[in-house]
Scaffold this active site. Structure first.
Site, PDB file in Angstrom:
ATOM      1  N   GLU A 109     -81.860  -2.998   5.178  1.00  0.00           N
ATOM      2  CA  GLU A 109     -80.493  -3.521   5.088  1.00  0.00           C
ATOM      3  C   GLU A 109     -79.464  -2.441   4.731  1.00  0.00           C
ATOM      4  O   GLU A 109     -78.386  -2.748   4.232  1.00  0.00           O
ATOM      5  CB  GLU A 109     -80.428  -4.650   4.058  1.00  0.00           C
ATOM      6  CG  GLU A 109     -81.223  -5.876   4.479  1.00  0.00           C
ATOM      7  CD  GLU A 109     -80.866  -7.076   3.625  1.00  0.00           C
ATOM      8  OE1 GLU A 109     -80.200  -7.977   4.150  1.00  0.00           O
ATOM      9  OE2 GLU A 109     -81.247  -7.100   2.435  1.00  0.00           O
ATOM     10  N   HIS A 122     -76.057  -4.319  -3.269  1.00  0.00           N
ATOM     11  CA  HIS A 122     -76.541  -5.515  -2.568  1.00  0.00           C
ATOM     12  C   HIS A 122     -77.705  -6.076  -3.367  1.00  0.00           C
ATOM     13  O   HIS A 122     -78.672  -5.361  -3.639  1.00  0.00           O
ATOM     14  CB  HIS A 122     -77.002  -5.193  -1.146  1.00  0.00           C
ATOM     15  CG  HIS A 122     -77.775  -6.330  -0.544  1.00  0.00           C
ATOM     16  ND1 HIS A 122     -77.273  -7.613  -0.480  1.00  0.00           N
ATOM     17  CD2 HIS A 122     -79.030  -6.409  -0.029  1.00  0.00           C
ATOM     18  CE1 HIS A 122     -78.174  -8.414   0.063  1.00  0.00           C
ATOM     19  NE2 HIS A 122     -79.252  -7.715   0.338  1.00  0.00           N
ATOM     20  N   HIS A 145     -80.156  -9.801  -4.716  1.00  0.00           N
ATOM     21  CA  HIS A 145     -80.628 -11.175  -4.499  1.00  0.00           C
ATOM     22  C   HIS A 145     -80.631 -11.856  -5.868  1.00  0.00           C
ATOM     23  O   HIS A 145     -81.583 -12.530  -6.237  1.00  0.00           O
ATOM     24  CB  HIS A 145     -82.028 -11.166  -3.875  1.00  0.00           C
ATOM     25  CG  HIS A 145     -82.138 -10.343  -2.619  1.00  0.00           C
ATOM     26  ND1 HIS A 145     -83.324  -9.820  -2.179  1.00  0.00           N
ATOM     27  CD2 HIS A 145     -81.201  -9.963  -1.702  1.00  0.00           C
ATOM     28  CE1 HIS A 145     -83.126  -9.147  -1.046  1.00  0.00           C
ATOM     29  NE2 HIS A 145     -81.833  -9.206  -0.742  1.00  0.00           N
ATOM     30  N   HIS A 195     -79.299 -15.892   0.444  1.00  0.00           N
ATOM     31  CA  HIS A 195     -79.713 -14.495   0.419  1.00  0.00           C
ATOM     32  C   HIS A 195     -79.345 -13.813  -0.904  1.00  0.00           C
ATOM     33  O   HIS A 195     -80.233 -13.409  -1.643  1.00  0.00           O
ATOM     34  CB  HIS A 195     -79.067 -13.794   1.621  1.00  0.00           C
ATOM     35  CG  HIS A 195     -79.495 -12.380   1.841  1.00  0.00           C
ATOM     36  ND1 HIS A 195     -79.268 -11.724   3.030  1.00  0.00           N
ATOM     37  CD2 HIS A 195     -80.109 -11.485   1.033  1.00  0.00           C
ATOM     38  CE1 HIS A 195     -79.748 -10.487   2.942  1.00  0.00           C
ATOM     39  NE2 HIS A 195     -80.257 -10.320   1.733  1.00  0.00           N
TER      40      HIS A 195
HETATM   41 ZN   LIG Z   1     -80.955  -8.532   1.029  1.00  0.00          ZN
END
Ligand SMILES: [Zn+2]
Length: 249
Positions: free
Chosen positions: A77, A96, A98, A167
Site C-alpha cells: 500500500e 496509514h 488499521h 480498513h
Molecule cells: Zn491498509
C-alpha cells in the site's frame, strides 16, 4: 544518505511509538518526505512496525517506486504515500493505520467521528470516509495502485485525515510529531466517543467541540511535549536492543 540520518531516526521513532500505542500492529506504515528531494519520501521496507530499525528505511519517488530496491519486499500500500505527497506539497509526514476503534466508525455512515476534547480537535477540521466502491468495485480493500492512491488523495483533499471504509485511516501533517500524535489521539477519540454514545443510549445527547472551539484550539496546538516523550522512550528502547545484540555476539 548521511543528511537523512536524523530524519530517518525520527521515522523509526514514529514506527516504534505507533506500535507501542497499538495504532499499528503487524500492518500499517508511516513515511516522511525527504528534505533534500521533496519529490521523494522515506518509508520502511515491508516489516511489522515494532521491528523497524534505521537500516530498514528506504527512499521512494512519487510513483512509490524505490530508488534502490536492494531486493527487498515492499509494502503493497505504499501508493498511499506517493500520491498524497504529490497532491499535497504542505504534507511532510503520513500515517496509514488499521487503528482498532477507527474501523467501526468507518463502517457506520450514520455515525460520524467527532472531536471530543482539545487533543482530538483536529477531527473538527473534517474527516471524510474513503469508500473504495466509489472507485473500484470488488477491490481487495487495499490501495495497491497509483490510481487508487490518487483516488484516496482526492478524498483526503486539503483535510488532516480520512477514514477508509472497512480498513482504517490515513493521517497527514506538516511534521512527524503532529501526524504521530494525531494518530494516537484519533484512536483515543474513537474510544471515548463510543463510550459516550453507549452511556447516552439510543438518541441520547453527546456534546462534542463546536467549530469555534476547534478553531481556538488549532490556533495554539502543537505536539512538542508528547513527541519528546515518544522519542525518549523509543530511543531508550532501541539503545537497549543494541546493547542486547552486542551481548549476544
Ligand atoms: Zn491498509
Amino acid at each position: 544518505m548521511n543528511g537523512h540520518i536524523d530524519d530517518n531516526l525520527d521515522l523509526v521513532v514514529a514506527y516504534r511509538t505507533l506500535a507501542e500505542h497499538h495504532i499499528l500492529d503487524a500492518y500499517g506504515h508511516v513515511s516522511m518526505r525527504s528534505r533534500e528531494r521533496p519529490d521523494r519520501f522515506f518509508l520502511s521496507r515491508a516489516l511489522a512496525p515494532e521491528l523497524v530499525t534505521i537500516d530498514d528505511i528506504m527512499e521512494f519517488d512519487l510513483d512509490s517506486e524505490p530508488i534502490d530496491r536492494q531486493g527487498r519486499d515492499l509494502y503493497s500500500e505504499r501508493y498511499i504515500h506517493g500520491e498524497i505527497y504529490r497532491t499535497r506539497p504542505d504534507v511532510k509526514a503520513i500515517v496509514h493505520n488499521h487503528s482498532p476503534t477507527i474501523v467501526p466508525f468507518s463502517i457506520t455512515p450514520d455515525v460520524q467521528i467527532k472531536p471530543v476534547s482539545a487533543v482530538t480537535s483536529f477531527i473538527g477540521l473534517c474527516v471524510r470516509t474513503f469508500e473504495i466502491r466509489d472507485f473500484q468495485m470488488g477491490a481487495d480493500m487495499r490501495i495497491i495502485t497509483n490510481k487508487l492512491g490518487r483516488d484516496l488523495a482526492g478524498v483526503v483533499a486539503d483535510k488532516p485525515a480520512a477514514l477508509m471504509r472497512g480498513h482504517g485511516a490515513v493521517l497527514v501533517a506538516s511534521d512527524i510529531a503532529t501526524v504521530v500524535s494525531r494518530s494516537i489521539y484519533l484512536e483515543v477519540a474513537a474510544q471515548q466517543l463510543m463510550q459516550a454514545m453507549l452511556m447516552a443510549g439510543p438518541g441520547g445527547r453527546v456534546i462534542t467541540l463546536d467549530d469555534a472551539e476547534v478553531a481556538a484550539v488549532q490556533k495554539r496546538q502543537e505536539f512538542g511535549r508528547p513527541w519528546l516523550l515518544y522519542r525518549t522512550k523509543a530511543l531508550n528502547r532501541i539503545a537497549a536492543e543494541a546493547g542486547e545484540h552486542a551481548h549476544e555476539h
